[in-house]
Design a protein around this motif. Structure first.
Motif, PDB file in Angstrom:
ATOM      1  N   MET A 131       0.832  -1.199   0.000  1.00 64.47           N
ATOM      2  CA  MET A 131       0.000   0.000   0.000  1.00 64.47           C
ATOM      3  C   MET A 131       0.871   1.255   0.000  1.00 64.47           C
ATOM      4  O   MET A 131       0.592   2.228  -0.711  1.00 64.47           O
ATOM      5  N   ALA A 132       1.944   1.219   0.784  1.00 60.19           N
ATOM      6  CA  ALA A 132       2.836   2.379   0.852  1.00 60.19           C
ATOM      7  C   ALA A 132       3.531   2.612  -0.477  1.00 60.19           C
ATOM      8  O   ALA A 132       3.710   3.759  -0.913  1.00 60.19           O
ATOM      9  N   LEU A 133       3.927   1.541  -1.157  1.00 66.15           N
ATOM     10  CA  LEU A 133       4.672   1.668  -2.407  1.00 66.15           C
ATOM     11  C   LEU A 133       3.784   2.037  -3.592  1.00 66.15           C
ATOM     12  O   LEU A 133       4.229   2.717  -4.514  1.00 66.15           O
ATOM     13  N   THR A 134       2.535   1.567  -3.591  1.00 67.00           N
ATOM     14  CA  THR A 134       1.651   1.817  -4.729  1.00 67.00           C
ATOM     15  C   THR A 134       0.714   2.998  -4.517  1.00 67.00           C
ATOM     16  O   THR A 134       0.162   3.526  -5.482  1.00 67.00           O
ATOM     17  N   GLY A 135       0.518   3.386  -3.253  1.00 69.21           N
ATOM     18  CA  GLY A 135      -0.441   4.449  -2.958  1.00 69.21           C
ATOM     19  C   GLY A 135      -1.876   3.958  -2.908  1.00 69.21           C
ATOM     20  O   GLY A 135      -2.799   4.751  -2.686  1.00 69.21           O
ATOM     21  N   LEU A 136      -2.089   2.654  -3.091  1.00 72.65           N
ATOM     22  CA  LEU A 136      -3.442   2.094  -3.060  1.00 72.65           C
ATOM     23  C   LEU A 136      -3.936   1.962  -1.619  1.00 72.65           C
ATOM     24  O   LEU A 136      -3.185   1.591  -0.729  1.00 72.65           O
ATOM     25  N   ARG A 137      -5.217   2.232  -1.433  1.00 80.58           N
ATOM     26  CA  ARG A 137      -5.851   2.018  -0.123  1.00 80.58           C
ATOM     27  C   ARG A 137      -7.048   1.088  -0.239  1.00 80.58           C
ATOM     28  O   ARG A 137      -7.713   0.783   0.751  1.00 80.58           O
ATOM     29  N   ASP A 138      -7.311   0.637  -1.460  1.00 78.38           N
ATOM     30  CA  ASP A 138      -8.379  -0.325  -1.714  1.00 78.38           C
ATOM     31  C   ASP A 138      -7.872  -1.315  -2.763  1.00 78.38           C
ATOM     32  O   ASP A 138      -7.116  -0.939  -3.665  1.00 78.38           O
ATOM     33  N   GLY A 139      -8.297  -2.561  -2.657  1.00 84.54           N
ATOM     34  CA  GLY A 139      -7.917  -3.525  -3.672  1.00 84.54           C
ATOM     35  C   GLY A 139      -7.816  -4.938  -3.142  1.00 84.54           C
ATOM     36  O   GLY A 139      -8.155  -5.240  -1.994  1.00 84.54           O
ATOM     37  N   LEU A 140      -7.335  -5.798  -4.023  1.00 83.84           N
ATOM     38  CA  LEU A 140      -7.132  -7.207  -3.711  1.00 83.84           C
ATOM     39  C   LEU A 140      -5.636  -7.480  -3.740  1.00 83.84           C
ATOM     40  O   LEU A 140      -4.966  -7.241  -4.746  1.00 83.84           O
ATOM     41  N   PHE A 141      -5.104  -7.969  -2.635  1.00 78.86           N
ATOM     42  CA  PHE A 141      -3.676  -8.215  -2.509  1.00 78.86           C
ATOM     43  C   PHE A 141      -3.452  -9.726  -2.407  1.00 78.86           C
ATOM     44  O   PHE A 141      -3.989 -10.384  -1.500  1.00 78.86           O
ATOM     45  N   VAL A 142      -2.683 -10.270  -3.347  1.00 79.01           N
ATOM     46  CA  VAL A 142      -2.479 -11.711  -3.456  1.00 79.01           C
ATOM     47  C   VAL A 142      -1.016 -12.021  -3.166  1.00 79.01           C
ATOM     48  O   VAL A 142      -0.121 -11.433  -3.782  1.00 79.01           O
ATOM     49  N   LEU A 143      -0.795 -12.954  -2.242  1.00 79.84           N
ATOM     50  CA  LEU A 143       0.570 -13.277  -1.820  1.00 79.84           C
ATOM     51  C   LEU A 143       0.825 -14.761  -2.032  1.00 79.84           C
ATOM     52  O   LEU A 143       0.558 -15.593  -1.153  1.00 79.84           O
ATOM     53  N   PRO A 144       1.349 -15.141  -3.214  1.00 81.20           N
ATOM     54  CA  PRO A 144       1.629 -16.545  -3.493  1.00 81.20           C
ATOM     55  C   PRO A 144       2.782 -17.063  -2.632  1.00 81.20           C
ATOM     56  O   PRO A 144       3.727 -16.336  -2.335  1.00 81.20           O
ATOM     57  N   GLY A 145       2.689 -18.305  -2.249  1.00 77.32           N
ATOM     58  CA  GLY A 145       3.732 -18.936  -1.453  1.00 77.32           C
ATOM     59  C   GLY A 145       3.316 -20.343  -1.109  1.00 77.32           C
ATOM     60  O   GLY A 145       2.464 -20.942  -1.781  1.00 77.32           O
ATOM     61  N   THR A 146       3.883 -20.898  -0.064  1.00 75.32           N
ATOM     62  CA  THR A 146       3.474 -22.232   0.366  1.00 75.32           C
ATOM     63  C   THR A 146       1.998 -22.239   0.743  1.00 75.32           C
ATOM     64  O   THR A 146       1.236 -23.129   0.351  1.00 75.32           O
ATOM     65  N   HIS A 147       1.594 -21.231   1.494  1.00 76.39           N
ATOM     66  CA  HIS A 147       0.189 -21.027   1.845  1.00 76.39           C
ATOM     67  C   HIS A 147      -0.222 -19.657   1.329  1.00 76.39           C
ATOM     68  O   HIS A 147       0.085 -18.632   1.935  1.00 76.39           O
ATOM     69  N   ASN A 148      -0.898 -19.631   0.198  1.00 78.36           N
ATOM     70  CA  ASN A 148      -1.222 -18.384  -0.485  1.00 78.36           C
ATOM     71  C   ASN A 148      -2.317 -17.606   0.232  1.00 78.36           C
ATOM     72  O   ASN A 148      -3.267 -18.195   0.759  1.00 78.36           O
ATOM     73  N   LYS A 149      -2.165 -16.289   0.237  1.00 75.22           N
ATOM     74  CA  LYS A 149      -3.149 -15.414   0.883  1.00 75.22           C
ATOM     75  C   LYS A 149      -3.822 -14.520  -0.163  1.00 75.22           C
ATOM     76  O   LYS A 149      -3.152 -13.964  -1.041  1.00 75.22           O
ATOM     77  N   TRP A 150      -5.136 -14.393  -0.032  1.00 74.85           N
ATOM     78  CA  TRP A 150      -5.916 -13.434  -0.815  1.00 74.85           C
ATOM     79  C   TRP A 150      -6.563 -12.479   0.188  1.00 74.85           C
ATOM     80  O   TRP A 150      -7.432 -12.889   0.966  1.00 74.85           O
ATOM     81  N   ALA A 151      -6.103 -11.233   0.202  1.00 68.56           N
ATOM     82  CA  ALA A 151      -6.558 -10.268   1.203  1.00 68.56           C
ATOM     83  C   ALA A 151      -7.300  -9.105   0.541  1.00 68.56           C
ATOM     84  O   ALA A 151      -6.829  -8.541  -0.453  1.00 68.56           O
ATOM     85  N   ARG A 152      -8.430  -8.746   1.136  1.00 65.10           N
ATOM     86  CA  ARG A 152      -9.204  -7.594   0.677  1.00 65.10           C
ATOM     87  C   ARG A 152      -8.856  -6.390   1.534  1.00 65.10           C
ATOM     88  O   ARG A 152      -8.807  -6.485   2.770  1.00 65.10           O
ATOM     89  N   VAL A 153      -8.612  -5.265   0.865  1.00 65.00           N
ATOM     90  CA  VAL A 153      -8.252  -4.028   1.568  1.00 65.00           C
ATOM     91  C   VAL A 153      -9.256  -2.939   1.207  1.00 65.00           C
ATOM     92  O   VAL A 153      -9.586  -2.749   0.029  1.00 65.00           O
ATOM     93  N   LYS A 154      -9.747  -2.259   2.223  1.00 64.90           N
ATOM     94  CA  LYS A 154     -10.691  -1.163   2.035  1.00 64.90           C
ATOM     95  C   LYS A 154     -10.272  -0.009   2.913  1.00 64.90           C
ATOM     96  O   LYS A 154     -10.130  -0.164   4.135  1.00 64.90           O
TER      97      LYS A 154
END
Length: 298
Positions: A131-154
């Motif tokens: 969020m700090a790097l992109t300036g986004l405060r809303d969106g879908l943040f996806v973190l692929p890895g061993t256990h993938n996370k799909w996080a909603r930000v508002k």
């Protein structure tokens, strides 16, 4: 060295990374070691930390902020989870001091779906950094890895997230199942085979059936061995994406290693969704953002 310098540490299960950040969050030095929490003997975290980061911590006033599994039950000190929805202020309020004024641990986040809890440790820092790097405060943040996370930000808050064991399942199937006899996991990504798997995952037959195709395609010489791992990866990631509701108007950010974010970007593009990608810099930006929030309050 200024007292505002920060030692940022991402301490995971199998490895750890550290960065020395200046007052503006710029990386001055970095290091990484195969010293994840599972390699540390009981009561040995302080010794390992001082061995690896003692030189960075020596100047008076230097602070360290640690994220990841170091805050788990098996880690240095257990840092209780912060419930969603959570933003920088909520997470900062639950930062746990190991050595007051010197070393602290960031809490993870917890969420719940149909009465079943879900958790993350470390990914929340990457989300705040993104969020700090992109300036986004809303969106879908996806973190692929061993256990993938799909996080909603508002409005700058992580409102909820879901975890998928896609990476671990790929490892199990490709190394310990009948598929391991024909898969070459060292082969480079074959985009066509990968996207074929993504498409196949949406046939309504389910993962348990579609995964077996990685064997039968080899059995009948319908796909070269070097492409099968990419095909299986596409099946699994396609199944994961199939459970999501991604709208064209939603900003999507992928955070992780290039090898993984490339695959998710391909799968999302095939579904008509564009995504931007970030790597390790999101962790350092997130730890700096939490540290800066602390300084604004003190």
């Amino acid at each position: 060295m200024s007292s505002h310098h920060l030692v940022a540490v991402d301490w995971g299960t199998s490895s750890l990374r550290g960065a020395l950040l200046d007052a503006d969050g710029r990386v001055r030095e970095e290091q990484s070691h195969p010293r994840g929490i599972l390699s540390v003997k009981p009561g040995g975290f302080t010794e390992v930390f001082e061995t690896l980061f003692g030189d960075w911590m020596r100047p008076l006033g230097t602070r360290c902020l640690i994220s990841g599994m170091a805050g788990s039950k098996q880690g240095w000190v257990e840092a209780p989870y912060c419930p969603c929805p959570a933003g920088l202020s909520e997470v900062r309020a639950k930062v746990l001091e190991i050595e007051p004024g010197r070393i602290s641990i960031v809490p993870g986040l917890n969420d719940s779906h149909d009465g079943v809890p879900d958790v993350m440790r470390g990914e929340e820092v990457q989300i705040f950094g993104a969020m700090a790097l992109t300036g986004l405060r809303d969106g879908l943040f996806v973190l692929p890895g061993t256990h993938n996370k799909w996080a909603r930000v508002k409005n700058g808050m992580v409102t909820g997230f879901r975890t998928f064991m896609t990476g671990e399942l790929y490892s199990l199937l490709s190394q310990h199942s009948i598929l391991a006899r024909t898969l070459d996991t060292s082969a480079p990504l074959d985009e066509a085979a990968f996207l074929q798997g993504v498409t196949q995952s949406d046939n309504g037959q389910g993962l348990l059936h579609n995964a077996f195709g990685a064997r039968t395609l080899a059995l009948f010489d319908r796909m070269p061995t070097r492409e099968l791992a990419s095909y299986l990866s596409g099946i699994l990631i396609g199944e994961e994406l199939r459970t999501q509701s991604v709208h064209a108007a939603v900003d999507v950010v992928l955070i992780g290693s290039p090898a993984l974010t490339q695959r998710y970007q391909l799968a999302l593009q095939a579904a008509g969704t564009q995504a931007r990608t970030l790597g390790a810099e999101a962790t350092w930006a997130g730890l700096h953002a939490i540290h800066s929030t602390s300084h604004r309050k003190t």
